[in-house]
Each structure stands twice: as C-alpha cells, then as structure tokens.
Design an enzyme around this catalytic site. Structure first.
Site, PDB file in Angstrom:
ATOM      1  N   LYS A   1       0.841  -1.205   0.000  1.00 51.87           N
ATOM      2  CA  LYS A   1       0.000   0.000   0.000  1.00 51.87           C
ATOM      3  C   LYS A   1       0.874   1.253   0.000  1.00 51.87           C
ATOM      4  O   LYS A   1       0.588   2.235  -0.675  1.00 51.87           O
ATOM      5  CB  LYS A   1      -0.945  -0.017   1.212  1.00 51.87           C
ATOM      6  CG  LYS A   1      -2.079  -1.013   1.006  1.00 51.87           C
ATOM      7  CD  LYS A   1      -2.831  -1.362   2.263  1.00 51.87           C
ATOM      8  CE  LYS A   1      -3.790  -2.525   1.965  1.00 51.87           C
ATOM      9  NZ  LYS A   1      -4.421  -3.089   3.142  1.00 51.87           N
TER      10      LYS A   1
ATOM     11  N   GLN B   1      -5.129  -1.997   9.320  1.00 51.53           N
ATOM     12  CA  GLN B   1      -4.927  -3.315   8.696  1.00 51.53           C
ATOM     13  C   GLN B   1      -5.502  -4.435   9.568  1.00 51.53           C
ATOM     14  O   GLN B   1      -5.205  -4.498  10.760  1.00 51.53           O
ATOM     15  CB  GLN B   1      -3.421  -3.536   8.464  1.00 51.53           C
ATOM     16  CG  GLN B   1      -3.091  -4.800   7.727  1.00 51.53           C
ATOM     17  CD  GLN B   1      -3.642  -4.834   6.303  1.00 51.53           C
ATOM     18  OE1 GLN B   1      -3.500  -3.887   5.547  1.00 51.53           O
ATOM     19  NE2 GLN B   1      -4.292  -5.930   5.945  1.00 51.53           N
TER      20      GLN B   1
ATOM     21  N   ASP C   1     -11.544   1.980   3.277  1.00 49.81           N
ATOM     22  CA  ASP C   1     -11.810   0.551   3.094  1.00 49.81           C
ATOM     23  C   ASP C   1     -13.303   0.307   2.845  1.00 49.81           C
ATOM     24  O   ASP C   1     -13.700  -0.777   2.438  1.00 49.81           O
ATOM     25  CB  ASP C   1     -11.422  -0.220   4.380  1.00 49.81           C
ATOM     26  CG  ASP C   1     -10.126  -0.990   4.226  1.00 49.81           C
ATOM     27  OD1 ASP C   1      -9.745  -1.276   3.078  1.00 49.81           O
ATOM     28  OD2 ASP C   1      -9.508  -1.313   5.261  1.00 49.81           O
TER      29      ASP C   1
END
Ligand code: NDP
Length: 287
Positions: free
Chosen positions: A52, A96, A119
């Site tokens: 990322k 995460q 997300d």
C-alpha cells in the site's frame, strides 16, 4: 483455453490514471494523504502494508504508517484513530486487519470518520453501497468489476454466482454485480447442491478462502471465473480458491493467483483515497 486476465497490468493502468488526477489536484494545492495503521507483526499484514505504501508513492500521495506493538490497548488504538480523524492532511485511514486478539476490530472501524473510511467497512458506507450511493467503493469487489470491464465482459443479465458471503468480499461483491444488473446468487457453507448452482454461472466469483475449492466440474463451459482467494497450499505456495488446471480449459476468462484480483484491491484503495481528498476539499465532481 481461457484468456488470463492480467490484474497487475490493469491495476497499474488504474494507478496511472490516479497519478495523473493527483498531479492535477496537487496543482490546486491538495495532496491526498493516507494513514495506514498496523498492529502486531503478522507477516502477511506487513506485506500488504508495504504494498500500500509503494502504491501511495507511485500515485503521488502522502503516506503515513503507524506500526504499533501487539501489546497496544484498545484505548490507545482508538486515540490514534481519533487523532487521524482530526488531521486535515489525512484523507483516508486504514487499520490493517486482522488485529491481534483482544482488540475489537468492529469498534475500531466504527471509530473511523466515515468520510475517511477508504476501506468502506464503516456501517454508514456499507449502507451507502447497499442503496447504490457509491461514495467509497468496496475495494476488492470494485477491483473485480474493474477487471471485468477491462475485458469488455458484460454483467447485465448474466447469471452471477458469488461463492462466499463475508462482509468484506462476498456481500459487497453481490451488491456491485446486482447494481450492474447481473442476476446474482450468493453461496455459502450451508448452500445445497453447490456444484449445480455454480454450474449455472456465466460469471463465477470465488471468495471462500480454501485452496483449489472450485474444480472444473463446477464450471460451465465458457464461464468467466474470478478468483478472489489468497491461500497457501500444502507446499506453502500462494494460490487461489480455484483449481486453475482443471478450470482454465473450460473458462472463457480466468484470473490467476497471484497477479489477478490482489493488485486491483490496492488500486481501488488509491481510488477511494483520491475520492476522499476531493470530497474533503470541496473538489468533488459528484452530483
Ligand atoms: P471469510 O472466511 O470471511 O468467508 C468465507 C466465505 O466462504 C464464508 O461466507 C463461508 O460461508 C464460505 N465458505 C466456506 N467454506 C465453504 C464451503 N465449503 N462451501 C461454500 N461456502 C463456503 O473469507 P473472506 O471473504 O474474508 O476471504 C475469502 C478469500 O478471499 C480468502 O482467501 C482471503 O484471503 C481472500 N481475500 C482476498 C483479497 C484480495 O485482495 N484478493 C481481499 C480479501 C480477502 P459461511 O458464511 O457459511 O461460513
């Protein structure tokens, strides 16, 4: 023999488009910023976070990483999320998963400002996806749609079967296919006659998390087979949910693992961060 869809190439093309848009945004004084929080030392999570970061560099975003020890308390993690919520140069926040045992992932997701939830896991954004108001795209399912579009594969009117009903892949995948006028069936561990249901599919999306689960006898001749799974087989090799060797001869299109859906998820995350930066700076072209 099926056409193998090159997810890496499609992902790079999407990121190049984002890089150009970012350049134009920077000329207006706005640099999109993404904060990634990782707790503990899960090696797979570390790889995802590194990827990322690399993607942020590629498209020209500001990226910040917060690597916290596995002993971090819920309150400390929530404090960090609140601080990131309040910083205007941070447009997107990603925590995460999985979090170490003892930390409440749901509470952390709900603490993220929905406008920074790149997300698209926050209940508010999940609801928006459900009603077709796509402020943020669910990254992995949106990556699948982008892959289908890249090959000119029509979704409208097609029998689409999604294997898996998780909140992060299966359910939002079904929603996006439905939104594009597919006729959608969702399968799960209690589905009866799974093989027969899968054999109806013009477009079969596997998100089960079991190596080699989808075999050639479950696939209709000419079907498009998209493999979301990321698993390790008995030899420790990375592989998808689809038994590639038996499915490829029957499919018209197929995604490999690695190099299929995986790279698309990151591209869509970059897309969401760009959208967030525009929205938060009043530069959105949404109606
Ligand atoms: P989950 O474990 O949350 O969900 C798996 C789903 O598969 C569940 O709905 C489960 O059904 C269903 N399932 C399990 N066994 C069977 C079975 N025997 N028959 C039918 N259905 C079954 O996984 P995720 O959705 O989070 O992830 C799925 C896969 O995708 C994993 O390999 C993961 O690593 C990968 N992944 C890849 C991403 C990418 O970027 N490419 C991103 C996210 C995930 P039930 O609900 O009944 O238990």
């Amino acid at each position: 023999m099926a056409i193998r869809i090159d997810g890496k190439a499609v992902s790079l093309a999407v990121q190049e488009r984002i890089r150009q848009e970012t350049e134009a945004l920077k000329a207006k004084g706005v640099t999109p910023g993404l904060a990634v929080v990782i707790v503990g030392d899960d090696p797979a999570s570390r790889t995802y976070v590194n990827n990322k970061k690399k993607a942020c560099e590629r498209v020209g975003f500001l990226s910040e990483e917060y690597a916290l020890p596995s002993t971090t308390s819920q309150e400390e993690l929530l404090d960090l999320v609140r601080e990131l919520n309040s910083r205007p140069e941070i447009n997107g926040i990603l925590v995460q998963s999985p979090l170490p045992k003892g930390l409440d992932e749901k509470a952390v997701v709900e603490a993220i400002d929905p406008r920074k939830d790149v997300d698209a896991f926050h209940a508010e954004n999940v609801g928006k996806i459900m009603i077709g108001d796509f402020q943020f795209l669910p990254c992995t399912p949106a990556g699948v749609i982008e892959l289908l579009d890249s090959q000119g594969i029509a979704i409208e009117g097609k029998e689409c079967v999604v294997l898996g009903r998780s909140n992060i892949v299966g359910k939002p995948m079904a929603m996006l296919l439905l939104h594009r006028n597919g006729t959608v069936t969702i399968c799960h561990s209690r589905t009866k006659n799974l093989k027969e249901v899968c054999r109806r599919a013009d477009i079969l999306v596997a998100a089960v998390g079991k190596a080699g689960f989808v075999t050639g006898d479950m696939v209709k001749e000419g079907a498009v087979v998209i493999d979301v799974g990321i698993n390790r087989n008995e030899q420790g090799k990375l592989c998808g949910d689809v038994d590639f060797d038996s499915v490829e001869p029957k499919a018209s299109f197929i995604t490999p693992v690695p190099g299929g859906v995986g790279p698309m998820t990151i591209a869509m995350l970059m897309q969401n961060t760009l959208t967030a930066a525009k929205e938060q700076n009043g530069l959105s072209n949404r109606e």
